[in-house]
Design a protein around this motif. Structure first.
Motif, PDB file in Angstrom:
ATOM      1  N   ALA A   1     -33.569  40.522  47.191  1.00 48.35           N
ATOM      2  CA  ALA A   1     -34.760  39.953  46.551  1.00 48.35           C
ATOM      3  C   ALA A   1     -34.633  40.009  45.026  1.00 48.35           C
ATOM      4  N   ILE A   2     -34.031  41.076  44.519  1.00 46.89           N
ATOM      5  CA  ILE A   2     -33.856  41.200  43.063  1.00 46.89           C
ATOM      6  C   ILE A   2     -32.892  40.122  42.562  1.00 46.89           C
ATOM      7  N   TRP A   3     -31.795  39.920  43.288  1.00 47.58           N
ATOM      8  CA  TRP A   3     -30.809  38.900  42.913  1.00 47.58           C
ATOM      9  C   TRP A   3     -31.455  37.515  42.946  1.00 47.58           C
ATOM     10  N   ALA A   4     -32.402  37.330  43.893  1.00 45.38           N
ATOM     11  CA  ALA A   4     -33.130  36.055  43.992  1.00 45.38           C
ATOM     12  C   ALA A   4     -34.061  35.882  42.799  1.00 45.38           C
ATOM     13  N   ALA A   5     -34.772  36.958  42.430  1.00 44.93           N
ATOM     14  CA  ALA A   5     -35.788  36.871  41.375  1.00 44.93           C
ATOM     15  C   ALA A   5     -35.167  36.751  39.988  1.00 44.93           C
ATOM     16  N   GLY A   6     -33.958  37.312  39.835  1.00 41.28           N
ATOM     17  CA  GLY A   6     -33.287  37.250  38.537  1.00 41.28           C
ATOM     18  C   GLY A   6     -32.538  35.945  38.307  1.00 41.28           C
ATOM     19  N   THR A   7     -32.482  35.094  39.287  1.00 43.40           N
ATOM     20  CA  THR A   7     -31.891  33.737  39.337  1.00 43.40           C
ATOM     21  C   THR A   7     -30.398  33.626  39.661  1.00 43.40           C
ATOM     22  N   PRO A   8     -29.564  34.685  39.648  1.00 48.36           N
ATOM     23  CA  PRO A   8     -28.163  34.416  39.991  1.00 48.36           C
ATOM     24  C   PRO A   8     -27.965  33.961  41.440  1.00 48.36           C
ATOM     25  N   LEU A   9     -28.857  34.370  42.351  1.00 48.51           N
ATOM     26  CA  LEU A   9     -28.596  34.071  43.773  1.00 48.51           C
ATOM     27  C   LEU A   9     -28.572  32.566  44.049  1.00 48.51           C
ATOM     28  N   LEU A  10     -29.533  31.834  43.484  1.00 41.68           N
ATOM     29  CA  LEU A  10     -29.610  30.393  43.762  1.00 41.68           C
ATOM     30  C   LEU A  10     -28.371  29.654  43.252  1.00 41.68           C
ATOM     31  N   MET A  11     -27.690  30.214  42.244  1.00 40.41           N
ATOM     32  CA  MET A  11     -26.529  29.548  41.644  1.00 40.41           C
ATOM     33  C   MET A  11     -25.224  29.863  42.379  1.00 40.41           C
ATOM     34  N   THR A  12     -25.294  30.761  43.387  1.00 39.29           N
ATOM     35  CA  THR A  12     -24.067  31.309  43.962  1.00 39.29           C
ATOM     36  C   THR A  12     -23.856  30.864  45.404  1.00 39.29           C
ATOM     37  N   GLY A  13     -22.650  30.385  45.712  1.00 36.41           N
ATOM     38  CA  GLY A  13     -22.315  30.084  47.094  1.00 36.41           C
ATOM     39  C   GLY A  13     -21.705  28.707  47.259  1.00 36.41           C
ATOM     40  N   ASP A  14     -21.538  28.323  48.533  1.00 36.74           N
ATOM     41  CA  ASP A  14     -20.999  27.006  48.859  1.00 36.74           C
ATOM     42  C   ASP A  14     -22.147  26.013  48.979  1.00 36.74           C
ATOM     43  N   ASP A  15     -21.882  24.766  48.600  1.00 34.27           N
ATOM     44  CA  ASP A  15     -23.018  23.823  48.561  1.00 34.27           C
ATOM     45  C   ASP A  15     -23.518  23.402  49.947  1.00 34.27           C
ATOM     46  N   ASP A  16     -22.726  23.691  50.992  1.00 38.35           N
ATOM     47  CA  ASP A  16     -23.190  23.346  52.331  1.00 38.35           C
ATOM     48  C   ASP A  16     -23.652  24.564  53.131  1.00 38.35           C
ATOM     49  N   ARG A  17     -23.877  25.663  52.449  1.00 41.26           N
ATOM     50  CA  ARG A  17     -24.383  26.889  53.078  1.00 41.26           C
ATOM     51  C   ARG A  17     -25.500  27.448  52.201  1.00 41.26           C
ATOM     52  N   PRO A  18     -26.293  28.386  52.758  1.00 46.59           N
ATOM     53  CA  PRO A  18     -27.326  28.995  51.897  1.00 46.59           C
ATOM     54  C   PRO A  18     -26.688  29.782  50.755  1.00 46.59           C
ATOM     55  N   PRO A  19     -27.418  29.961  49.675  1.00 55.69           N
ATOM     56  CA  PRO A  19     -26.937  30.821  48.583  1.00 55.69           C
ATOM     57  C   PRO A  19     -26.579  32.203  49.125  1.00 55.69           C
ATOM     58  N   VAL A  20     -25.666  32.877  48.433  1.00 57.83           N
ATOM     59  CA  VAL A  20     -25.103  34.103  49.005  1.00 57.83           C
ATOM     60  C   VAL A  20     -24.908  35.166  47.920  1.00 57.83           C
ATOM     61  N   ARG A  21     -25.085  36.409  48.314  1.00 58.70           N
ATOM     62  CA  ARG A  21     -24.952  37.523  47.369  1.00 58.70           C
ATOM     63  C   ARG A  21     -23.520  38.061  47.381  1.00 58.70           C
ATOM     64  N   VAL A  22     -23.244  39.070  46.557  1.00 57.23           N
ATOM     65  CA  VAL A  22     -21.980  39.791  46.592  1.00 57.23           C
ATOM     66  C   VAL A  22     -22.033  40.729  47.794  1.00 57.23           C
ATOM     67  N   SER A  23     -20.945  40.800  48.568  1.00 53.88           N
ATOM     68  CA  SER A  23     -20.992  41.561  49.819  1.00 53.88           C
ATOM     69  C   SER A  23     -21.161  43.062  49.608  1.00 53.88           C
ATOM     70  N   GLN A  24     -20.780  43.581  48.455  1.00 55.08           N
ATOM     71  CA  GLN A  24     -21.151  44.954  48.084  1.00 55.08           C
ATOM     72  C   GLN A  24     -22.351  44.822  47.139  1.00 55.08           C
ATOM     73  N   PRO A  25     -23.531  45.294  47.572  1.00 51.72           N
ATOM     74  CA  PRO A  25     -24.745  45.065  46.757  1.00 51.72           C
ATOM     75  C   PRO A  25     -24.579  45.480  45.296  1.00 51.72           C
ATOM     76  N   GLN A  26     -25.152  44.681  44.403  1.00 51.68           N
ATOM     77  CA  GLN A  26     -24.911  44.837  42.964  1.00 51.68           C
ATOM     78  C   GLN A  26     -26.148  45.133  42.130  1.00 51.68           C
ATOM     79  N   SER A  27     -27.330  44.724  42.602  1.00 58.63           N
ATOM     80  CA  SER A  27     -28.508  44.705  41.729  1.00 58.63           C
ATOM     81  C   SER A  27     -28.798  46.056  41.079  1.00 58.63           C
TER      82      SER A  27
END
Lengths: 410, 412
Positions: free
Chosen positions: B139-165
């Motif tokens: 949720a933090i990655w979503a609220a800070g805006t990096p999440l929406l910018m990250t991932g493949d364009d044909d899949r949902p946005p994606v976080r780093v597999s080792q949590p970072q926030s």
């Protein structure tokens, strides 16, 4: 802290601290920005003959590319004074050496070995200034077989493992957004420099800090690294899966008008949260974590069926009312109107000579007794050349003219 | 460097790195946990041979000392107050409002400990409309805006597999606390530092969070790169045994690296020697006015992709260093474990735990030299639960009898 800077002093705990910022792009300049916010006098040295990449990366004012238009450059250099020097010219190096004498802290991010060629590395500079605090920040550090590798934080992301660890198991690595090693690195560097400054005020000793930006990112991957180094399986990218939370993911919502898509993040932690969550999507409340993880696909479909009927904002607020972590995936327009970011005054407007006004991020923390903010926008190329040469170094008009004629100021 | 200072670290899994950063710079950091152990001791990954033991917790308490103290109990709070007499810093990451319920918030403590630097780490900050939101890495990655910018364009946005926030927020907490220390040198007074993980996460956008505010379009997610105005820009390429990050572009900032790449292509005979005459620093400007072939650079890119595809990650790294290219391998965790660079810098450290196990850890984040001589981080093992109760509370003047009675009452 040392001699008066000759420039108007900043306000804050670092008032009187002089910083010479020879770093570039993001990882280094971000450190100087933080010190400027808190009162340090920071002179950013650069050369238009080797354009700082931050100047040619957006977001640009009014979407117009140009070396004076970058919001990124503006964000990481706000509050600094700008001086152009081409260090390939001997006269420029003389000026630089005099500025080192003026400074308390020098930050640089040249490829390892370059400053040594000009005898401007720490070993040389400390001969004349033993109490210098110097940060050398590169992707992989000053030593080691690959110490001279060139690159941005995007290369750093590859070398720090984070590029590999973002994405889906059945897809190639998607990678994080942008040059990831530029994000953790300045945090470690700033804490180190401020500790060095504290050490120096007690002991008078100088400090050299060799930062490998990749090693900063590795701190944020430490659990996965320790696991593997001690016999565990190597972490693989796993989408938005979490071993201890389920459901845990990003779900499509009804987009607002004018947008193609909209998403919400939901993280359900623990059995109590699940029991509150399950009835909403019509799932079985008695499922334990392991069962939920095994039926992830089915449950995710149930969640999506529910979220697709709703706006992301509605899902966020329904979840938070139930005590479950959720948030809209904000785009940058959402961020500009996010009441929480507005409450923290996170996006700061500064008057700007070329753009009328520019926007930068606030300092990344709020101190109860320090109203920190950048005193001015990032410098245009050479904006403060004359002021710095005249007031800090005491050069005459004639000397400045001669210097300019040598090419040192380009 | 920070050896004169003591940090009382009340953080749980959200913020536990902050104290370690100060410990690696020399501070005496005392992790304070409830007598049953921090919730952080349950966070994955867990040691394969000891599933009750969290690798996550070990990773970020290495270098600290550890005591237990039940803050729900009045005697526990009194004990903490005695401990704070000796402290310069307090760091906490509890749910917003929890410290106030315990009478241990900044406002309550500041009068009694005017020099104490009190740092709070939370998902959204201590005040504001979302201060009481339930936070999580995602949720933090979503609220800070990096999440929406990250991932493949044909899949949902994606976080780093080792949590970072929380790691980013912890990094800001350490910096914010150090700035407050310098403020204390000026004023003699401590203060409150309020860290919002949402704001910390925004750092991971390369200032793109400003896009709307300055009048630029948002970058969109795209596998191995980003998409701008609907055009995908891939920053990676396939090699024989995986992937590389490859930046190849004309222009004044990085065009010279493209020239280097062409030199390599010439040397291996992949392109005609005459191509070495082309200058990609000025190419784009010339192509824009019809003085250079606009098809030329895309052709170089294509040839480059074909050539790297037949080579390995390691081969391409060696070539990259020899020719000075913007090109490195995408290392996985196994590669990192075997990295010659990290080995050469003595990054991996073996630390013997109290129970005799030897565990390999990453070393400190910075190499620091004081007056020319190297200073190491704190390479002591993570404390077992309550390991330093006797030593730390003993220093405060508590007798063995008093400690025994506190222990039997469940206070420590």
């Amino acid at each position: 802290m040392t001699q008066p800077s000759g420039l108007p002093e900043g306000i804050g705990p670092l008032s009187g601290v002089n910083v010479l910022d020879l770093s570039w792009i993001v990882a280094g300049p971000t450190v100087g920005r933080a010190m400027a916010d808190y009162g340090a006098t920071v002179i950013r040295v650069e050369s238009p003959t080797r354009v700082d990449t931050a100047r040619v990366v957006g977001p640009f004012h009014a979407d117009e590319p140009g070396v004076e238009n970058s919001g990124l450059y503006g964000n990481v250099n706000a509050g600094k004074w700008g001086l152009t020097l081409d260090l390939r010219i001997a006269e420029a190096r003389d000026i630089f050496r005099r500025l080192v004498q003026w400074s308390d802290i020098l930050c640089e991010s040249f490829t390892a070995g370059i400053l040594g060629r000009w005898e401007l590395d720490y070993a040389h500079l400390r001969e004349d200034k033993p109490d210098l605090i110097m940060l050398s920040s590169t992707l992989l550090g000053q030593t080691g077989p690959y110490n001279t590798v060139s690159g941005f934080g995007s290369q750093g992301a590859g070398m720090a493992g984070v590029q590999y660890l973002v994405g889906w198991p059945d897809y190639p690595p998607a990678g994080p957004f942008g040059p990831y090693t530029d994000y953790p690195a300045p945090r470690f560097a700033l804490a180190g420099i401020l500790a060095a400054l504290d050490h120096r005020r007690r002991t008078g000793e100088g400090v050299f800090i060799d930062q490998a930006q990749a090693e900063g990112t590795l701190q944020l991957l430490a659990p996965a690294l320790i696991d593997y180094k001690n016999g565990g399986p190597p972490l693989e990218r796993r989408g938005n899966d979490d071993p201890q939370m389920s459901p845990h993911g990003v779900y499509a919502c009804q987009p607002p008008e004018g947008r193609a898509e909209s998403w919400v993040a939901i993280a359900v932690a623990g059995e109590e949260q699940w029991q509150r969550f399950a009835p909403i999507i019509g799932a079985e409340a008695s499922l334990a974590l392991q069962d939920r993880r095994e039926r992830k696909d089915v449950i995710d479909d149930q969640i999506s069926a529910w979220t697709r009927q709703r706006s992301a904002g509605e899902v966020e607020s329904t979840m938070q009312t139930l005590g479950i972590s959720a948030h809209v995936l904000s785009n940058t327009e959402d961020a500009a109107s996010d009441p929480q970011l507005i409450h923290r005054d996170h996006l700061r407007r500064l008057p700007h000579a070329l753009h009328g006004e520019t926007v930068v991020e606030a300092p990344r923390y709020i101190h109860s007794d320090i109203p920190a903010t950048p005193a001015r926008p990032a410098p245009q190329y050479g904006e403060h050349n004359e002021q710095i040469l005249r007031t800090v170094l005491g050069l005459s008009d004639k000397q400045i003219e001669t210097l300019a004629a040598s090419g040192a100021l380009s | 460097m920070l050896s004169p200072y003591r940090v009382i670290d009340l953080t749980d899994e959200r913020g536990v790195l902050a104290g370690q950063m100060l410990a690696d710079l020399g501070a005496d950091v005392i992790q304070v946990e409830p007598p049953g152990g921090s919730t952080g001791r349950g966070i994955a990954p867990l040691f394969a041979d000891r599933p009750e033991d969290s690798i996550y917790w070990a990773a970020y308490t290495r270098g600290k000392r550890g005591v237990t103290c039940n803050l729900e109990d009045g005697r526990g709070r009194d004990l903490l107050l005695r401990l704070l007499e000796t402290a310069d810093f307090l760091i906490e990451s509890s749910d917003v409002g929890r410290m106030a319920e315990l009478g241990l918030d900044y406002e309550s403590l500041h009068e009694r400990f005017p020099r104490l630097i009190y740092t709070s780490i939370s998902a959204f900050g201590q005040t504001g409309p979302k201060a009481h939101y339930v936070g999580s890495d995602l949720a933090i990655w979503a609220a800070g805006t990096p999440l929406l910018m990250t991932g493949d364009d044909d899949r949902p946005p994606v976080r780093v597999s080792q949590p970072q926030s929380w790691g980013h927020a912890s990094g800001d907490a350490a910096g914010g606390a150090m700035l407050a220390l310098h403020a204390r040198h000026q004023t003699g007074r401590g203060q409150h530092v309020d860290v919002s993980a949402q704001v910390s996460a925004a750092q991971a956008t390369l200032a793109q969070i400003l896009a709307y505010s300055v009048g630029s379009p948002d970058p969109e997610r795209y596998g191995g790169g980003l998409k701008l105005r609907g055009v995908g820009l891939r920053g990676t390429a396939d090699v024989h045994d995986g992937h590389i990050v490859m930046t190849l572009a004309p222009g004044p900032a990085i065009g010279h690296f493209a020239n280097h790449a062409v030199k390599w292509l010439v040397d291996i005979g992949a392109v005609d020697e005459s191509l070495a005459q082309e200058d990609f620093v000025t190419y784009a400007d010339r192509a824009a006015v019809g003085q250079a072939d606009p098809e030329l650079f895309p052709r170089v890119q294509q040839i480059m992709r074909e050539q790297v595809a037949t080579r390995t990650k390691q081969e391409m790294l060696e070539i990259s260093i020899e020719y000075d290219l913007l090109l490195v391998p995408v290392l996985d965790v196994v590669d990192l474990g075997a990295s010659r660079q990290l080995e050469s810098r003595e990054f991996w450290r073996e630390i013997e735990h109290e129970d005799g196990r030897v565990v390999t850890y990453p070393g400190p984040p910075l190499k620091v030299y004081l007056d020319g001589s190297a200073m190491d981080g704190r390479m002591t093992p993570p404390p077992m639960l309550g390991q330093d109760n006797e030593a730390v509370y003993g220093e405060l003047g508590l007798s063995a009898n008093e400690l025994a009675s506190l222990e039997s009452a469940g206070v420590i």
